[in-house]
Scaffold this motif. Structure first.
Motif, PDB file in Angstrom:
ATOM      1  N   LEU B 430      43.256  38.922  30.813  1.00 44.93           N
ATOM      2  CA  LEU B 430      42.030  38.736  31.576  1.00 44.93           C
ATOM      3  C   LEU B 430      41.595  40.043  32.220  1.00 44.93           C
ATOM      4  O   LEU B 430      42.435  40.864  32.587  1.00 44.93           O
ATOM      5  CB  LEU B 430      42.248  37.687  32.670  1.00 44.93           C
ATOM      6  CG  LEU B 430      42.587  36.279  32.182  1.00 44.93           C
ATOM      7  CD1 LEU B 430      42.973  35.398  33.343  1.00 44.93           C
ATOM      8  CD2 LEU B 430      41.443  35.683  31.403  1.00 44.93           C
ATOM      9  N   GLY B 431      40.292  40.206  32.316  1.00 42.98           N
ATOM     10  CA  GLY B 431      39.759  41.350  33.048  1.00 42.98           C
ATOM     11  C   GLY B 431      39.573  40.963  34.497  1.00 42.98           C
ATOM     12  O   GLY B 431      39.775  39.814  34.878  1.00 42.98           O
ATOM     13  N   ALA B 432      39.220  41.932  35.316  1.00 39.82           N
ATOM     14  CA  ALA B 432      39.035  41.635  36.737  1.00 39.82           C
ATOM     15  C   ALA B 432      37.825  42.375  37.279  1.00 39.82           C
ATOM     16  O   ALA B 432      37.485  43.460  36.808  1.00 39.82           O
ATOM     17  CB  ALA B 432      40.267  42.020  37.518  1.00 39.82           C
ATOM     18  N   HIS B 433      37.181  41.754  38.249  1.00 39.71           N
ATOM     19  CA  HIS B 433      36.089  42.432  38.961  1.00 39.71           C
ATOM     20  C   HIS B 433      36.679  43.303  40.065  1.00 39.71           C
ATOM     21  O   HIS B 433      36.248  44.416  40.278  1.00 39.71           O
ATOM     22  CB  HIS B 433      35.147  41.401  39.554  1.00 39.71           C
ATOM     23  CG  HIS B 433      34.108  41.979  40.457  1.00 39.71           C
ATOM     24  ND1 HIS B 433      32.999  42.625  39.966  1.00 39.71           N
ATOM     25  CD2 HIS B 433      34.035  42.047  41.798  1.00 39.71           C
ATOM     26  CE1 HIS B 433      32.274  43.045  40.982  1.00 39.71           C
ATOM     27  NE2 HIS B 433      32.869  42.714  42.112  1.00 39.71           N
ATOM     28  N   ALA B 434      37.671  42.760  40.734  1.00 39.97           N
ATOM     29  CA  ALA B 434      38.337  43.527  41.797  1.00 39.97           C
ATOM     30  C   ALA B 434      39.664  42.871  42.108  1.00 39.97           C
ATOM     31  O   ALA B 434      39.858  41.689  41.834  1.00 39.97           O
ATOM     32  CB  ALA B 434      37.478  43.555  43.044  1.00 39.97           C
ATOM     33  N   LEU B 435      40.555  43.666  42.654  1.00 41.81           N
ATOM     34  CA  LEU B 435      41.819  43.120  43.145  1.00 41.81           C
ATOM     35  C   LEU B 435      41.833  43.240  44.656  1.00 41.81           C
ATOM     36  O   LEU B 435      41.647  44.322  45.204  1.00 41.81           O
ATOM     37  CB  LEU B 435      43.013  43.867  42.545  1.00 41.81           C
ATOM     38  CG  LEU B 435      43.980  42.959  41.809  1.00 41.81           C
ATOM     39  CD1 LEU B 435      43.292  42.411  40.571  1.00 41.81           C
ATOM     40  CD2 LEU B 435      45.233  43.700  41.418  1.00 41.81           C
ATOM     41  N   LEU B 436      42.017  42.123  45.332  1.00 37.39           N
ATOM     42  CA  LEU B 436      41.911  42.112  46.787  1.00 37.39           C
ATOM     43  C   LEU B 436      43.271  42.403  47.407  1.00 37.39           C
ATOM     44  O   LEU B 436      44.310  42.192  46.786  1.00 37.39           O
ATOM     45  CB  LEU B 436      41.399  40.753  47.270  1.00 37.39           C
ATOM     46  CG  LEU B 436      40.140  40.275  46.534  1.00 37.39           C
ATOM     47  CD1 LEU B 436      39.703  38.937  47.045  1.00 37.39           C
ATOM     48  CD2 LEU B 436      39.029  41.297  46.682  1.00 37.39           C
ATOM     49  N   ALA B 437      43.233  42.840  48.642  1.00 32.90           N
ATOM     50  CA  ALA B 437      44.458  43.344  49.271  1.00 32.90           C
ATOM     51  C   ALA B 437      45.516  42.253  49.406  1.00 32.90           C
ATOM     52  O   ALA B 437      46.703  42.523  49.450  1.00 32.90           O
ATOM     53  CB  ALA B 437      44.130  43.915  50.636  1.00 32.90           C
ATOM     54  N   ASN B 438      45.090  40.993  49.450  1.00 30.50           N
ATOM     55  CA  ASN B 438      46.082  39.924  49.564  1.00 30.50           C
ATOM     56  C   ASN B 438      46.531  39.444  48.184  1.00 30.50           C
ATOM     57  O   ASN B 438      47.108  38.369  48.035  1.00 30.50           O
ATOM     58  CB  ASN B 438      45.514  38.770  50.375  1.00 30.50           C
ATOM     59  CG  ASN B 438      44.241  38.233  49.736  1.00 30.50           C
ATOM     60  OD1 ASN B 438      43.649  38.896  48.895  1.00 30.50           O
ATOM     61  ND2 ASN B 438      43.850  37.047  50.123  1.00 30.50           N
ATOM     62  N   GLY B 439      46.228  40.228  47.167  1.00 33.49           N
ATOM     63  CA  GLY B 439      46.761  39.931  45.843  1.00 33.49           C
ATOM     64  C   GLY B 439      45.919  38.954  45.054  1.00 33.49           C
ATOM     65  O   GLY B 439      46.230  38.643  43.906  1.00 33.49           O
ATOM     66  N   TYR B 440      44.836  38.464  45.632  1.00 35.81           N
ATOM     67  CA  TYR B 440      43.941  37.589  44.875  1.00 35.81           C
ATOM     68  C   TYR B 440      43.134  38.427  43.898  1.00 35.81           C
ATOM     69  O   TYR B 440      42.807  39.582  44.179  1.00 35.81           O
ATOM     70  CB  TYR B 440      43.014  36.830  45.814  1.00 35.81           C
ATOM     71  CG  TYR B 440      43.657  35.617  46.443  1.00 35.81           C
ATOM     72  CD1 TYR B 440      44.787  35.753  47.237  1.00 35.81           C
ATOM     73  CD2 TYR B 440      43.143  34.346  46.243  1.00 35.81           C
ATOM     74  CE1 TYR B 440      45.383  34.650  47.811  1.00 35.81           C
ATOM     75  CE2 TYR B 440      43.746  33.235  46.815  1.00 35.81           C
ATOM     76  CZ  TYR B 440      44.861  33.394  47.597  1.00 35.81           C
ATOM     77  OH  TYR B 440      45.461  32.307  48.158  1.00 35.81           O
ATOM     78  N   VAL B 441      42.851  37.850  42.745  1.00 38.94           N
ATOM     79  CA  VAL B 441      42.081  38.555  41.732  1.00 38.94           C
ATOM     80  C   VAL B 441      40.661  38.016  41.742  1.00 38.94           C
ATOM     81  O   VAL B 441      40.447  36.819  41.561  1.00 38.94           O
ATOM     82  CB  VAL B 441      42.673  38.351  40.325  1.00 38.94           C
ATOM     83  CG1 VAL B 441      41.831  39.071  39.299  1.00 38.94           C
ATOM     84  CG2 VAL B 441      44.100  38.833  40.284  1.00 38.94           C
TER      85      VAL B 441
END
Lengths: 346, 551, 662
Positions: B430-441
């Motif tokens: 899977l691609g991602a738009h962003a990775l958030l600091a709490n590890g959520y994609v």
């Protein structure tokens, strides 16, 4: 068995179902019931046994022709059960058939427990009465389910449903009479019945939001209940439901949102999941609904799948609601044994 | 009902507020010319302004044909005068503004006289229209005032022209640009509540806070194309963003950076100005414009942050050209290091995990995933790809086209059939738009859904994401921060015989299609994140953020 | 009951006319003894699809025209009525025998004479299948008729992309219509040899706005007003439906009748099997379930569905014996009673009923009809094996070969691109005899244009797979380019500047020259004359001539891959090349031309090495010229990469038969 029996009636039913003239399961149910009623009133049969053979043959034909079509088979199975009971009632002294364990133990193999060949004078008439009852039951079933709506939906709730199911539609509408709540409708590609569902809900002033299938997970965390219809309830309490329900169920499980399944009794069928492959379980519709035919040379190379059904394992289902009330999926087997006679399962 | 709401909306603006608004709108209008070609001489300027006057004049009234001749003469006279006018700025400004205000009042009088002129007013000044309309209702004066009014109007126009001519001294440009920046914001917001008023009933309560963005975009569509002080390149990509022709965080970031490059190379320091600071302010204007087109992607904000750091750290005693060169080079390196090389590195890492007879499932169209799969195919690996697609964007079709043309064996399904094929799958990329600091994609809507299903079938889920898309924001659901696409996208279906019954959903008060752009995938659904650094668990995002200060 | 949910348009029944013949022997030798209607398509007779489709579409009465093997068809229908096939319940089928009919038109004239048709009807050509809901379209046609008295026919078309298998190359359709779907211009491009289309000016004069469409495929299904039949009777020159359409459009005002068209959308699908290639394409599309619900696992005309549908579109009958390590790859259907032994691999193929397949057999893209047995180690690719054949072990049948009914191949024969039938054809020489019951049919290998002759079509059957390979080979950069040269191959419109004009001139004359086999000398004369006309330099002439030849394959767009169509051209024009490429300068021009064309379109780029090699072998180019030219090319172009191996080869001066060639 009389030779004069051509299967014209059942064949016609089959072709109607296949041509999509009978789409929703309720119509199928009624048609089947009427079919059998005709058979009983006009068919050539002397004894219960003969009648049951006739019906069984029809069941067989139907199952070979449309393995996915459970409703009408179930109807016939149930009618078989009715016949047995009538017959037993006719001859006193024959107990509840296989029902009681004691009977099972004591019954010696030569017991005439499953011999229905004795002629019974008023069988025909009494059967017809029973069927009339049964028909009423069928017809009222939808309303009975809808009537329970207020027990399950409280105000200011957010309900999520997918696609279009008449049962769910009525259910929600009847709830809307007394409660204020919001419905999120998943559009259910590739047929997008969700759209028409949403429209009809909005008509009866229910606050409705339409989302695409991909947004289910995103929305689920705010949903209070998931309410869906189903195509069949299988013997283990699993579902054969429209494609996409499994995905919804999984999301619901992930957020521990209760998942309610509205199912008429005739949707319970004593079949088990043989495999996830399509044979006898799933069927793929035309890819045109997924990728338009005009996509060009791509199509020479690509496999496009458009499955119609999803298998939803029982552990994802919180509650079944039939016209008799709510049941857990673990209880389905009991309902089955009430509906059908074990000998008619296969 | 719209009508009533409208009038209300304007009421709260009130008479005085109105004038303020006017001031801005018109100032912007007047100045825009100077900014757009701020190297031009007074002469051209002069020629330009009459044009401005003319259209104001016309906006005031169309049947002033009689005067047009006079106006012409005035114009010429003006242009003759132009070079040798000299007064201080604020003065002119005031003058100008007074002039404007008067002009407007005349306009309103006229408006009353014959309402049809208002329709003909150029779209640039809707607010003016509102005002006029309002005035039309209220004011009632003898119609003979009309002629006088017109004459006045013309005079105002001429004064205005003079005023504008003086707005050339570059000293003020800086300042003006700034408050243009503000003004654009303001205009947008003010537009927002107009367009919001009619949206109101079609909102999903859960997302009230997000419709703001949506409204912005809507408003932009109505906006006329040349936004003041925004570089052409940015206007271009702005349009492309809002029309979703540029899609995907990588693509958007790259587009922005290239636009940035062209901005840098075209940028001329206004005299008595420090290159970097003026550039930065211009950049800000551009960015505000972009974000008004479509909320910025995380990748973009990160890239910008990075750039601005360099902008501020630039040592001041370099020549402009040197600075320019440095900045350009800096942007270049960012592209190559953070995006291209990172992509390479990730692709190499993932290739190690792709074996023959793999069945790889992917969702939507991630540029990175496409690259990886193509590389794998080039390496002669024998694998199949199942492309899962989700409405309404249906990016997967693009992906499908790319892969099939490359000769990769593909299957294509919609997301609700994912569980139908999942049993056969060996890996999920899977691609991602962003990775958030709490590890959520954070990624395209549906990604979470797919990874959930994959988990249900115990399939490994690899999220590929360059570290420049990591960001400090924390987020636990898809509601707080998200983007709402055009709901009508949900209605258009290309694979059905007849149109969806939802087609005229606006008519119902109870119906609201919702088109979410993103969702967040909880870390426990993701087996690993593949970055250029390593295979990481989602939870180590903060670590990466710490060790990579540039991000 | 069945009528309940079906909204019947008129009081009288909805009628359809099916012409079961296509009056050409496209399908020889298979159709020598079985009528086209009974041609097995996925192990079900073609006619069953057609009838089931009609009954699903809501037709209540069908007239079936048969001209040959009538009793076979009759028998078949009676059988299926006996075991109550799906259609037999809701639809009445009357067979009309008319041995005399020699064409589609004749049939309709005959029908007109019989006067059976009472109202609007659905007209199907031979081998048409689909899943279209006809009633709504009939209704639409009806409404049109109310408005436009002259409305004679609504032709039903489907949107299909260029290069799609299901879109027959000979039916590349160009359609011009008004905004309310009245057809103004209708031309099957594939049929005509001229690559130009002349739109009559009045189309544009009379109508403020027109739609011009090229993205359509003909389903060969049409809704006709009753007036169509008389029209056929009045005009004896109408042989086919296309004739009819053309005729009506040309003298519209005389006949005073108009034609409309309808675009089917969504999951609706229609196609007509007109030749082997379409046969293959349609089979594939049925396997891919475009015809749903007419798919094997739903049972086409029978109520029992014996097939189960597995992943990768594999359909397996309930009673099939598969050896443990036999391998079904994709798009396979296996009929009942067939058995497949160890190590056999089958992909993209139709295996009929009661087929015995030995060990280590490889079957690709092939059609094997019922009751055939295939010995061990046979290889069958892109071929059709008729029913009751026996292939002894070790046979190899490839490249669009077609074995008729009851052919028996002895051991280890190699059959490539040829028609084989069991009985001895007249004038068969010894070479044609493969075995006691296997004779090659006459086979001429030249003209490309032969649409209607079977081996032209047989070729296409084989061509199809080469096209596939093309796609496999082309890599990701070619995504954009391959698309672009698709466009290029369908719209070649150069910028009108003097040399460009010259180029087009050259291309035209070459194309014409090639089509009607003019002498190359004359062509050279022509080229020279046009050279003076546009006064271009010698250099440009050389350059453009080569370029023209290389561009030519796009011009005469015979759907086959570039290289295939280029080869004969090069061979044919080699005198011209000789004439122009005399000195070293000319060689550089030539090379530059190659480079330019290659860089602009991917297809040449694919096979540039082969082309260069050809030039080299034919001494049009000298080695040192090539090398010097090559040293001039930009290192990091794909072109460079392409040519590299050839150069290496030159430098190493290996054998001419190097592996890079193909």
């Amino acid at each position: 068995m009389p030779e004069s029996d051509d299967f014209s009636d059942i064949i016609r039913l089959i072709s109607d179902i296949r041509h999509g003239k009978l789409y929703n399961s309720y119509d199928v149910a009624i048609q089947t019931e009427e079919l059998i009623e005709k058979l009983i009133s006009h068919g050539q049969w002397k004894t219960a046994q003969e009648l049951m053979d006739l019906i069984k043959l029809r069941i067989e034909k139907l199952m070979t022709a449309l393995p996915q079509e459970a409703t009408s088979v179930n109807i016939m199975r149930h009618i078989l059960k009715i016949i047995r009971e009538e017959y037993d009632a006719g001859f006193k002294g024959r107990g509840e058939g296989q029902q009681s364990l004691h009977h099972l133990v004591t019954a010696d193999p030569e017991n005439d427990a499953d011999d229905y060949s004795k002629p019974l004078s008023n069988l025909r008439s009494s059967l017809l009465d029973n069927l009339a009852e049964y028909k009423v039951e069928l017809e009222s079933s939808a309303d009975n389910i809808a009537a329970q709506a207020s027990e399950h939906i409280h105000s200011k709730e957010i309900i999520l449903t997918i696609g279009k199911s008449n049962t769910v539609e009525n259910f929600l509408k009847s709830a809307a009479k007394s409660r204020q709540f919001e419905v999120i409708v998943v559009e259910a590609a590739p047929l997008y019945h969700g759209h028409s569902m949403a429209v009809s809900l909005a008509k009866s002033n229910i606050q409705t939001t339409v989302i695409s299938d991909s947004a289910v997970f995103a929305m689920m965390s705010r949903v209070n209940k998931v309410i869906v219809g189903t195509h069949t309830v299988m013997a283990n309490g699993g579902l054969r439901a429209a494609c996409g329900v499994h995905m919804v169920a999984l999301a619901a499980k992930h957020y521990s949102v209760p998942m309610m399944v509205l199912a008429h009794m005739y949707k319970l069928s004593p079949v088990h999941l043989c495999s996830y492959e399509q044979d006898a379980f799933n069927v793929c519709a035309s890819p045109a609904n997924v990728l338009p035919y005009s996509s060009g040379p791509l199509l020479n190379k690509v496999h496009v799948y458009n499955p119609v059904f999803d298998y939803v394992p029982p552990e994802l289902v919180t509650l079944f609601i039939s016209h008799q009330g709510g049941n857990a999926s673990s209880y389905v087997y009991q309902l089955l044994s009430e509906l059908y006679h074990p000998d008619d399962y296969e | 009902m719209d009508q009533s709401k409208d009038s209300k909306g304007n009421k709260k603006v009130g008479a005085d507020g109105l004038t303020k608004k006017e001031r801005r709108a018109l100032k912007v209008n007047a100045v825009s010319k100077n900014v757009i070609e701020n190297k031009d001489q007074a002469k051209t300027e002069a020629q330009k302004n009459p044009a401005a006057i003319k259209d104001k004049a016309t906006s005031v009234s169309n049947e002033v044909k009689s005067q047009t001749t006079i106006k012409k003469s005035n114009d010429s006279q003006v242009s003759v005068k132009s070079p040798d006018v000299s007064t201080t700025v604020n003065q002119t400004n005031n003058k100008e503004l007074k002039a404007q205000r008067r002009a407007i009042q005349e306009a309103q009088r006229l408006a009353k006289a014959n309402a049809k002129n208002i329709e003909q007013a150029p779209g640039g000044k809707e607010k003016q229209n509102d005002v006029k309309e309002k005035k039309v209702e209220e004011s009632n004066e003898p119609s003979k005032a009309e002629l006088r009014a017109q004459r006045r109007a013309i005079q105002e126009a001429q004064r205005l022209a003079k005023a504008n001519l003086k707005v050339e001294q570059p000293v003020k440009q800086q300042k003006e640009k700034n408050d243009q920046g503000k003004s654009t914001n303001k205009t947008i917001t003010s537009k927002k509540d107009v367009s919001k008023s009619d949206k109101a009933k079609h909102k999903v309560q859960l997302f009230n806070h997000l419709y703001f963005e949506n409204a912005k975009v809507a408003s932009l569509k109505s906006k006329n194309i040349n936004v003041d002080g925004v570089h052409a390149a940015f206007i271009k990509i702005g349009a492309q963003y809002s029309s979703k022709t540029i899609l995907g965080s990588n693509a958007r970031c790259l587009a922005m950076l290239s636009a940035l490059k062209s901005l840098i190379s075209d940028f001329v320091t206004p005299s008595k100005q420090e290159f970097c600071r003026s550039l930065e302010s211009t950049l800000n204007v551009c960015i505000t414009h972009l974000s008004s087109c479509r909320p910025l992607a995380v990748s973009m904000t990160n890239a910008l942050k990075h750039f601005k750091i360099h902008l501020t750290q630039m040592d001041t005693n370099l020549s402009d050209d040197a600075k320019r060169a440095l900045l350009l080079e800096n942007v270049e390196t960012y592209i190559t290091d953070q995006i291209d090389k990172a992509g390479e590195a990730i692709s190499i890492q993932v290739l190690g995990k792709i074996f023959d007879n793999d069945v790889i499932l992917t969702y939507g169209c991630s540029s990175l995933i496409t690259k990886i799969l193509l590389d794998a195919h080039k390496q002669g690996k024998k694998f199949k790809v199942i492309i899962v697609d989700g409405r309404p964007l249906l990016e997967g079709r693009e992906m499908l086209r790319k892969l099939v043309c490359a000769g990769i064996q593909c299957s294509y399904i919609l997301i609700n059939a994912a569980s139908f094929v999942m049993s056969k799958v060996t890996k999920v990329l899977l691609g991602a738009h962003a990775l958030l600091a709490n590890g959520y994609v954070m990624s395209r809507t549906g990604t979470a859904q797919v990874s959930l299903i994959a988990n249900a079938y115990k399939k490994p889920v690899l999220v590929c994401c360059e570290t420049y898309k990591f960001c400090e924001r924390v987020q636990m659901d898809s509601f707080v921060y998200n983007e709402i696409g055009d709901p009508n996208k949900l209605i258009t279906i290309d694979t059905l015989e007849e149109n969806s019954p939802l087609t005229n959903w606006e008519n119902s008060n109870y119906l609201a299609p919702l088109n979410l752009m993103y969702d967040v995938t909880p870390p426990d659904l993701v087996t690993a994140v593949v970055t250029e650094l390593a295979f990481l668990p989602c939870t180590s995002v903060p670590v990466v953020l710490r060790i990579k200060p540039t991000v | 009951m069945s009528h309940k949910s079906k909204e019947v348009i008129k009081k009288d029944v909805v009628q359809a006319v099916v012409v079961a013949e296509n009056f050409r022997n496209d399908f020889a030798p298979i159709t020598n003894d079985t009528p086209l209607a009974l041609l097995p398509l996925l192990n079900v007779a073609l006619i069953d699809y057609t009838l089931e489709f009609l009954s699903l579409g809501g037709i209540e009465e069908t007239f079936l025209f048969c001209c040959s093997n009538v009793d076979l068809i009759k028998e078949h229908l009676e059988k299926s009525i006996k075991n109550s096939a799906g259609w037999s319940l809701t639809m009445k089928v009357n067979i009309i025998i008319s041995e005399s009919c020699r064409s589609f038109g004749d049939c309709l004239r005959d029908l007109d004479a019989k006067g059976l048709i009472r109202s609007d009807f659905v007209l199907l050509e031979s081998g048409t299948i689909g899943n279209i809901k006809l009633l709504p379209i009939l209704k639409k046609h009806n409404e049109i008729c109310k408005v436009d008295k002259g409305a004679a026919m609504t032709i039903i078309l489907q949107e299909a992309g260029v290069g799609q298998a299901g879109r027959c190359l000979h039916e590349e359709l160009l359609l011009v219509s008004t905004l309310n779907n009245r057809v103004l211009f209708h031309q099957k491009l594939g049929r005509s040899n001229t690559r130009k289309i002349e739109l009559p000016l009045e189309i544009l004069v009379d109508n403020s706005a027109v739609n011009i469409l090229h993205n359509l495929k003909d389903t060969h299904i049409a809704i006709c007003s009753a007036s169509v039949l008389p029209l056929f009777s009045d005009n004896f020159d109408f042989q086919t439906r296309d004739d009819f359409v053309r005729g009506l459009l040309i003298n519209e005002e005389i006949l005073g009748s108009t034609i409309y068209w309808h675009l089917i959308k969504g999951s609706q699908y229609g196609a007509s099997i007109t030749n082997w290639r379409m046969y293959q394409a349609v089979s594939r599309e049925i396997l891919h379930r475009w015809t749903y619900p007419l798919v094997p696992d739903m049972g086409i005309s029978t109520r029992e569905n014996n097939y189960t549908h597995l992943k990768n579109n594999i359909y397996r009958n309930k009673n099939v014996h598969l050896a443990k390590n036999s391998n079904l790859v994709e798009d396979v259907i296996i009929g009942s009673g067939s058995s497949i032994s160890d190590g056999s691999q089958i992909s993209k193929s139709i295996i009929g009923e009661n087929i015995k397949i030995g060990k280590n057999v490889i079957i690709e893209d092939s059609f094997i009809f019922s009751n055939t047995s295939i010995g061990d180690n046979c290889t069958i690719k892109h071929s059709v094996i008729g029913s009751d054949c026996i292939l002894k072990p070790g046979n190899k049948v490839t490249c669009g070969s077609i074995l008729g009914k009851g052919v028996q191949l002895p051991k280890d024969k190699f059959v490539e691109d040829s028609l084989v039938q069991s009985k001895k054809p007249e004038g068969a020489c010894a070479a044609d005899k493969l075995g006691e019951k296997a004779y090659k049919l006459k086979h001429t290998d030249d003209d490309e244009e032969s649409d209607s002759e079977e081996e032209g079509l047989v070729k296409q059957l084989s061509r199809l797979h080469i096209a596939d390979q093309e796609i496999e080979e082309s890599d990701d950069e070619s995504v954009a380019s391959s698309k672009s040269d698709e466009e290029l191959s369908y719209t070649t419109s150069p910028v009108p500047d003097d040399t460009n004009l010259f180029l087009t001139e050259v291309i035209d004359s070459l194309a014409r020259g090639f089509e009607d086999k003019l002498q190359c000398d004359n062509l050279i004369l022509e080229i020279n004359s046009s050279r003076y006309a546009y006064n271009v330099t010698v250099k440009e002439v050389n350059f453009n001539v080569v370029k023209a030849i290389l561009m030519l394959p796009f011009q005469l767009s015979t759907g086959q891959p570039y290289l295939h169509s280029l080869r004969p051209l090069l061979v044919y024009f080699s005198p011209i090349l000789k004439n122009y490429i005399r000195n070293t300068n000319a060689m550089t021009d030539c090379l530059q031309a190659v480079q330019e064309v290659a860089s602009t379109n991917n297809e040449l780029n694919e096979c540039v090495v082969t082309v260069l090699n050809w030039f080299y072998n034919k001494d049009h180019l000298s080695e040192e010229m090539i090398l010097s030219w090559f040293s001039g090319i930009d290192k990091n172009t794909r072109f460079y990469a392409r040519v590299q191996p050839f150069i290496n080869w030159l430098q190493e001066a290996e054998e001419a038969s190097s592996s890079e060639d193909e």
